[in-house]
Design a protein around this motif. Structure first.
Motif, short mmCIF file in Angstrom:
data_model
loop_
_atom_site.label_atom_id
_atom_site.label_comp_id
_atom_site.label_asym_id
_atom_site.label_seq_id
_atom_site.Cartn_x
_atom_site.Cartn_y
_atom_site.Cartn_z
N PHE A 3 0.86 -1.17 0.00
CA PHE A 3 0.00 0.00 0.00
C PHE A 3 0.90 1.22 0.00
N HIS A 4 0.70 2.10 -0.97
CA HIS A 4 1.45 3.35 -1.09
C HIS A 4 0.50 4.47 -0.67
N VAL A 5 0.82 5.16 0.42
CA VAL A 5 -0.02 6.24 0.94
C VAL A 5 0.62 7.56 0.55
N ILE A 6 -0.08 8.35 -0.28
CA ILE A 6 0.42 9.66 -0.68
C ILE A 6 -0.48 10.69 0.00
N ALA A 28 3.82 2.07 2.87
CA ALA A 28 4.82 3.13 2.86
C ALA A 28 4.10 4.44 2.59
N ALA A 29 4.62 5.53 3.17
CA ALA A 29 4.00 6.85 3.00
C ALA A 29 4.94 7.79 2.24
N TYR A 30 4.34 8.68 1.48
CA TYR A 30 5.05 9.68 0.70
C TYR A 30 4.34 11.02 0.91
N PRO A 31 5.08 12.11 1.11
CA PRO A 31 4.45 13.41 1.38
C PRO A 31 3.88 14.12 0.16
N ASP A 32 4.23 13.63 -1.03
CA ASP A 32 3.75 14.27 -2.26
C ASP A 32 3.84 13.28 -3.42
N ALA A 33 3.17 13.64 -4.51
CA ALA A 33 3.14 12.76 -5.69
C ALA A 33 4.51 12.60 -6.30
N GLU A 34 5.28 13.65 -6.30
CA GLU A 34 6.60 13.60 -6.94
C GLU A 34 7.52 12.60 -6.26
N SER A 35 7.54 12.58 -4.93
CA SER A 35 8.41 11.62 -4.24
C SER A 35 7.93 10.19 -4.45
N PHE A 36 6.62 10.00 -4.55
CA PHE A 36 6.09 8.67 -4.86
C PHE A 36 6.50 8.24 -6.26
N LEU A 37 6.31 9.10 -7.25
CA LEU A 37 6.65 8.74 -8.62
C LEU A 37 8.14 8.49 -8.82
N ALA A 38 8.97 9.12 -7.98
CA ALA A 38 10.42 8.91 -8.07
C ALA A 38 10.81 7.47 -7.75
N GLY A 40 9.19 4.90 -8.94
CA GLY A 40 8.74 4.08 -10.07
C GLY A 40 7.27 3.78 -9.98
N MET A 41 6.74 3.17 -11.02
CA MET A 41 5.32 2.83 -11.07
C MET A 41 5.02 1.69 -10.10
N PRO A 42 3.86 1.75 -9.46
CA PRO A 42 3.48 0.66 -8.56
C PRO A 42 3.19 -0.61 -9.36
N ARG A 64 -4.12 10.48 -13.00
CA ARG A 64 -3.99 10.55 -14.46
C ARG A 64 -2.62 10.05 -14.90
N GLU A 65 -1.57 10.45 -14.20
CA GLU A 65 -0.21 10.02 -14.52
C GLU A 65 -0.08 8.50 -14.41
N LEU A 66 -0.66 7.92 -13.38
CA LEU A 66 -0.62 6.47 -13.23
C LEU A 66 -1.33 5.77 -14.38
#
Length: 112
Positions: A3-6, A28-38, A40-42, A64-66
């Motif tokens: 589970f990726h929590v943004i 795992a948690a990410y504070p923004d979309a950019e750090s999540f996308l860095a 890679g794709m889920p 949309r990016e996903l």
């Protein structure tokens, strides 16, 4: 399955990760979309839990990016927005899973 929590609110992100781990899932948690996308794709077995109001790239733009990147990961939107604003943001995203803030453990468990 991960589970990726943004979520930009650290308290909300932490609470979601704790709940998911208590349910027996890796999270795992990410504070923004950019750090999540860095990262890679889920993977297709993963779930992305995304807040709509994020700093930088919005949650709707992340969805949309996903989709544009070919991701088939399940997406759960979390939001505290009013219904009319919400409908405008998720229109055309094909989102089937939505949880209102504050997120309750039972609502999250029902979706997973």
């Amino acid at each position: 399955m991960v589970f990726h929590v943004i979520e930009d609110d650290p308290a909300v992100a932490d609470a979601l990760v704790v709940m998911l781990r208590e349910f027996g899932h890796e999270a795992a948690a990410y504070p923004d979309a950019e750090s999540f996308l860095a990262t890679g794709m889920p993977l297709s077995a993963d779930t992305v839990v995304v807040d709509l109001l994020l700093p930088g790239m919005s949650g709707a733009d992340l969805v949309r990016e996903l989709h544009n990147g070919g991701s088939t990961a399940r997406i759960i939107i979390i939001t505290g927005q009013a219904q009319t604003r919400l409908e405008q943001q998720i229109s055309g995203l094909g989102v089937r899973h939505l949880i209102r803030k504050p997120v309750e453990a039972d609502a999250l468990r029902d979706l997973i």
